[in-house]
Design a protein around this motif. Sequence first.
Motif, PDB file in Angstrom:
ATOM      1  N   LYS A  26      30.531  40.344  42.486  1.00 22.84           N
ATOM      2  CA  LYS A  26      31.476  41.039  41.592  1.00 22.84           C
ATOM      3  C   LYS A  26      31.470  42.535  41.879  1.00 22.84           C
ATOM      4  O   LYS A  26      32.511  43.189  41.947  1.00 22.84           O
ATOM      5  CB  LYS A  26      31.048  40.815  40.134  1.00 22.84           C
ATOM      6  CG  LYS A  26      31.871  39.764  39.434  1.00 22.84           C
ATOM      7  CD  LYS A  26      31.427  39.469  38.021  1.00 22.84           C
ATOM      8  CE  LYS A  26      31.285  40.665  37.119  1.00 22.84           C
ATOM      9  NZ  LYS A  26      30.896  40.296  35.730  1.00 22.84           N
ATOM     10  N   LYS A  27      30.257  43.089  42.032  1.00 24.02           N
ATOM     11  CA  LYS A  27      30.150  44.529  42.288  1.00 24.02           C
ATOM     12  C   LYS A  27      30.756  44.869  43.653  1.00 24.02           C
ATOM     13  O   LYS A  27      31.436  45.879  43.807  1.00 24.02           O
ATOM     14  CB  LYS A  27      28.684  44.986  42.224  1.00 24.02           C
ATOM     15  CG  LYS A  27      27.988  44.705  40.887  1.00 24.02           C
ATOM     16  CD  LYS A  27      28.686  45.356  39.700  1.00 24.02           C
ATOM     17  CE  LYS A  27      28.027  45.010  38.387  1.00 24.02           C
ATOM     18  NZ  LYS A  27      28.830  45.295  37.206  1.00 24.02           N
ATOM     19  N   HIS A  30      34.565  44.948  43.514  1.00 28.33           N
ATOM     20  CA  HIS A  30      35.048  46.162  42.866  1.00 28.33           C
ATOM     21  C   HIS A  30      34.906  47.371  43.770  1.00 28.33           C
ATOM     22  O   HIS A  30      35.818  48.184  43.879  1.00 28.33           O
ATOM     23  CB  HIS A  30      34.334  46.378  41.524  1.00 28.33           C
ATOM     24  CG  HIS A  30      34.835  45.445  40.475  1.00 28.33           C
ATOM     25  ND1 HIS A  30      34.512  45.543  39.154  1.00 28.33           N
ATOM     26  CD2 HIS A  30      35.678  44.376  40.559  1.00 28.33           C
ATOM     27  CE1 HIS A  30      35.119  44.591  38.478  1.00 28.33           C
ATOM     28  NE2 HIS A  30      35.812  43.869  39.304  1.00 28.33           N
ATOM     29  N   ASN A 101      22.720  51.988  40.043  1.00 27.29           N
ATOM     30  CA  ASN A 101      23.251  51.103  38.995  1.00 27.29           C
ATOM     31  C   ASN A 101      22.415  49.836  39.059  1.00 27.29           C
ATOM     32  O   ASN A 101      22.188  49.296  40.142  1.00 27.29           O
ATOM     33  CB  ASN A 101      24.719  50.754  39.297  1.00 27.29           C
ATOM     34  CG  ASN A 101      25.246  49.632  38.419  1.00 27.29           C
ATOM     35  OD1 ASN A 101      25.163  48.467  38.780  1.00 27.29           O
ATOM     36  ND2 ASN A 101      25.779  49.982  37.277  1.00 27.29           N
ATOM     37  N   ASP A 104      21.029  44.682  34.974  1.00 29.99           N
ATOM     38  CA  ASP A 104      20.448  44.056  33.790  1.00 29.99           C
ATOM     39  C   ASP A 104      20.082  44.985  32.657  1.00 29.99           C
ATOM     40  O   ASP A 104      19.743  44.514  31.574  1.00 29.99           O
ATOM     41  CB  ASP A 104      19.214  43.230  34.166  1.00 29.99           C
ATOM     42  CG  ASP A 104      19.567  41.765  34.292  1.00 29.99           C
ATOM     43  OD1 ASP A 104      19.947  41.176  33.278  1.00 29.99           O
ATOM     44  OD2 ASP A 104      19.491  41.245  35.414  1.00 29.99           O
ATOM     45  N   PHE A 113      29.322  50.458  35.836  1.00 25.11           N
ATOM     46  CA  PHE A 113      30.638  50.065  36.333  1.00 25.11           C
ATOM     47  C   PHE A 113      31.590  49.927  35.142  1.00 25.11           C
ATOM     48  O   PHE A 113      31.264  49.219  34.190  1.00 25.11           O
ATOM     49  CB  PHE A 113      30.586  48.709  37.042  1.00 25.11           C
ATOM     50  CG  PHE A 113      30.142  48.767  38.463  1.00 25.11           C
ATOM     51  CD1 PHE A 113      28.864  49.200  38.779  1.00 25.11           C
ATOM     52  CD2 PHE A 113      30.989  48.376  39.483  1.00 25.11           C
ATOM     53  CE1 PHE A 113      28.440  49.246  40.100  1.00 25.11           C
ATOM     54  CE2 PHE A 113      30.575  48.418  40.809  1.00 25.11           C
ATOM     55  CZ  PHE A 113      29.299  48.853  41.122  1.00 25.11           C
ATOM     56  N   SER A 115      35.253  48.541  33.558  1.00 24.45           N
ATOM     57  CA  SER A 115      36.306  47.589  33.825  1.00 24.45           C
ATOM     58  C   SER A 115      37.506  48.467  34.199  1.00 24.45           C
ATOM     59  O   SER A 115      37.668  49.538  33.625  1.00 24.45           O
ATOM     60  CB  SER A 115      36.585  46.817  32.539  1.00 24.45           C
ATOM     61  OG  SER A 115      37.511  45.821  32.783  1.00 24.45           O
ATOM     62  N   SER A 127      35.113  51.770  29.560  1.00 24.58           N
ATOM     63  CA  SER A 127      33.694  51.481  29.360  1.00 24.58           C
ATOM     64  C   SER A 127      33.395  51.368  27.875  1.00 24.58           C
ATOM     65  O   SER A 127      34.005  52.056  27.061  1.00 24.58           O
ATOM     66  CB  SER A 127      32.840  52.596  29.961  1.00 24.58           C
ATOM     67  OG  SER A 127      31.506  52.428  29.550  1.00 24.58           O
ATOM     68  N   THR A 128      32.438  50.511  27.546  1.00 24.81           N
ATOM     69  CA  THR A 128      31.949  50.445  26.170  1.00 24.81           C
ATOM     70  C   THR A 128      30.520  51.002  26.136  1.00 24.81           C
ATOM     71  O   THR A 128      29.750  50.674  25.245  1.00 24.81           O
ATOM     72  CB  THR A 128      31.955  48.994  25.651  1.00 24.81           C
ATOM     73  OG1 THR A 128      31.009  48.227  26.416  1.00 24.81           O
ATOM     74  CG2 THR A 128      33.329  48.352  25.747  1.00 24.81           C
ATOM     75  N   SER A 129      30.171  51.780  27.161  1.00 24.71           N
ATOM     76  CA  SER A 129      28.815  52.347  27.309  1.00 24.71           C
ATOM     77  C   SER A 129      27.761  51.244  27.348  1.00 24.71           C
ATOM     78  O   SER A 129      26.627  51.440  26.924  1.00 24.71           O
ATOM     79  CB  SER A 129      28.488  53.335  26.182  1.00 24.71           C
ATOM     80  OG  SER A 129      29.486  54.307  26.086  1.00 24.71           O
ATOM     81  N   GLY A 130      28.170  50.077  27.803  1.00 23.55           N
ATOM     82  CA  GLY A 130      27.250  48.948  27.908  1.00 23.55           C
ATOM     83  C   GLY A 130      27.162  48.116  26.636  1.00 23.55           C
ATOM     84  O   GLY A 130      26.483  47.096  26.612  1.00 23.55           O
ATOM     85  N   PRO A 133      30.406  44.458  27.611  1.00 21.70           N
ATOM     86  CA  PRO A 133      31.231  44.296  28.812  1.00 21.70           C
ATOM     87  C   PRO A 133      32.387  43.328  28.581  1.00 21.70           C
ATOM     88  O   PRO A 133      33.485  43.513  29.131  1.00 21.70           O
ATOM     89  CB  PRO A 133      30.244  43.740  29.842  1.00 21.70           C
ATOM     90  CG  PRO A 133      28.903  44.197  29.380  1.00 21.70           C
ATOM     91  CD  PRO A 133      28.966  44.229  27.897  1.00 21.70           C
ATOM     92  N   ALA A 134      32.187  42.323  27.726  1.00 19.94           N
ATOM     93  CA  ALA A 134      33.267  41.357  27.465  1.00 19.94           C
ATOM     94  C   ALA A 134      34.450  42.064  26.800  1.00 19.94           C
ATOM     95  O   ALA A 134      35.609  41.791  27.131  1.00 19.94           O
ATOM     96  CB  ALA A 134      32.763  40.223  26.579  1.00 19.94           C
ATOM     97  N   LYS A 137      36.375  43.995  29.389  1.00 17.91           N
ATOM     98  CA  LYS A 137      37.216  43.113  30.211  1.00 17.91           C
ATOM     99  C   LYS A 137      38.499  42.701  29.474  1.00 17.91           C
ATOM    100  O   LYS A 137      39.592  42.773  30.027  1.00 17.91           O
ATOM    101  CB  LYS A 137      36.421  41.848  30.587  1.00 17.91           C
ATOM    102  CG  LYS A 137      37.193  40.907  31.489  1.00 17.91           C
ATOM    103  CD  LYS A 137      36.396  39.674  31.844  1.00 17.91           C
ATOM    104  CE  LYS A 137      36.439  38.649  30.731  1.00 17.91           C
ATOM    105  NZ  LYS A 137      35.756  37.398  31.091  1.00 17.91           N
ATOM    106  N   LYS A 140      40.931  45.541  29.007  1.00 22.34           N
ATOM    107  CA  LYS A 140      41.639  45.739  30.287  1.00 22.34           C
ATOM    108  C   LYS A 140      42.828  44.772  30.381  1.00 22.34           C
ATOM    109  O   LYS A 140      43.945  45.174  30.686  1.00 22.34           O
ATOM    110  CB  LYS A 140      40.681  45.496  31.444  1.00 22.34           C
ATOM    111  CG  LYS A 140      41.349  45.440  32.800  1.00 22.34           C
ATOM    112  CD  LYS A 140      40.453  44.887  33.879  1.00 22.34           C
ATOM    113  CE  LYS A 140      40.404  43.366  33.828  1.00 22.34           C
ATOM    114  NZ  LYS A 140      39.596  42.767  34.895  1.00 22.34           N
TER     115      LYS A 140
END
Length: 189
Positions: A26-27, A30, A101, A104, A113, A115, A127-130, A133-134, A137, A140
Amino acid sequence: MNYFPAFLKLDNKKVLIIGGGCIAFKKLEHLLDFTSNISLIALEFSNEMSTVIKEKKLHFEKRSYQKGDIKEFDIVIIAIDNIPLQAEIFEESKQYKCLCNSVDSTEYCDFIFPSYIKKDDLTIAISTSGSSPAVAKHLKRYLQKLIPSNICEFLQEMKELRKTLPKGKERMKILDKKAQNYINSWSDK
Ligand SMILES: C[C@@]1(CC(=O)O)C2=NC(=C\c3[nH]c(c(CCC(=O)O)c3CC(=O)O)Cc3[nH]c(c(CC(=O)O)c3CCC(=O)O)/C=C3\N/C(=C\2)[C@@H](CCC(=O)O)[C@]3(C)CC(=O)O)/[C@H]1CCC(=O)O
Ligand SMILES: NC(=O)c1ccc[n+]([C@@H]2O[C@H](COP(=O)([O-])OP(=O)(O)OC[C@H]3O[C@@H](n4cnc5c(N)ncnc54)[C@H](O)[C@@H]3O)[C@@H](O)[C@H]2O)c1
């Protein structure tokens, strides 16, 4: 503190991905939108990863991570399924100037990273600052539906106009009005 949003120029920057599984893939996908100066180290590479590595002619080494591997790199993605080793590599990175980066824990990240939506020159990063992530996404996907397909042509038109008009207050006013009218026209539909 939250993360500072910036758009990095990756020309002449060497990127290393450690790991060859699902998340490393995935990374990689991107990153390939922005650079192909990418090397990889992993004990095992998935089939999809091996296909892309071959297709893009990327440098790879099928082996375990060794201390010092990150030394020559500017950006390091730690995408292995071993959290203590993620922490160790992040700790090691502090003696070099690379940005890390790790997949985990934000504790072992200098950057995360986002979205993103990319349409030619337009990039929208979320970003949601971690925190989730859902959510990043799905936000987006929601925004993707709002942006009309002609935005690239409009941006190109603005770019040309910006080049042809002399710099100054008058240009600023014209460009601002045109941009405002374009964006406002979306809600008229
Ligand atoms: C945005 C995106 C970009 C990308 O990957 O390039 C990205 N994660 C994506 C998807 C995704 N990741 C996860 C799920 C499952 C649902 C969920 O957990 O929400 C989904 C959804 C899915 O896959 O459907 C699980 C997950 N992610 C992290 C952890 C560790 C932790 O939180 O501790 C765990 C738990 C692992 C476990 O379960 O153990 C960590 C990070 N993931 C980040 C980015 C960074 C923060 C971004 C932000 O600011 O929000 C950060 C901090 C570090 C980093 O990776 O840079 C990409 C969307 C791509 C797109 O747009 O389509
Ligand atoms: N950031 C995110 O978006 C996100 C999302 C889901 C999961 N994760 C986390 O990402 C991690 C990786 O998940 P995955 O599904 O890609 O796992 P995976 O098992 O598919 O891949 C792990 C990879 O790490 C390599 N590896 C392990 N030890 C190594 C070593 N010492 N040296 C070199 N390579 C080594 C393996 O060969 C393999 O290629 C997991 O810990 C998971 O919790 C992150």
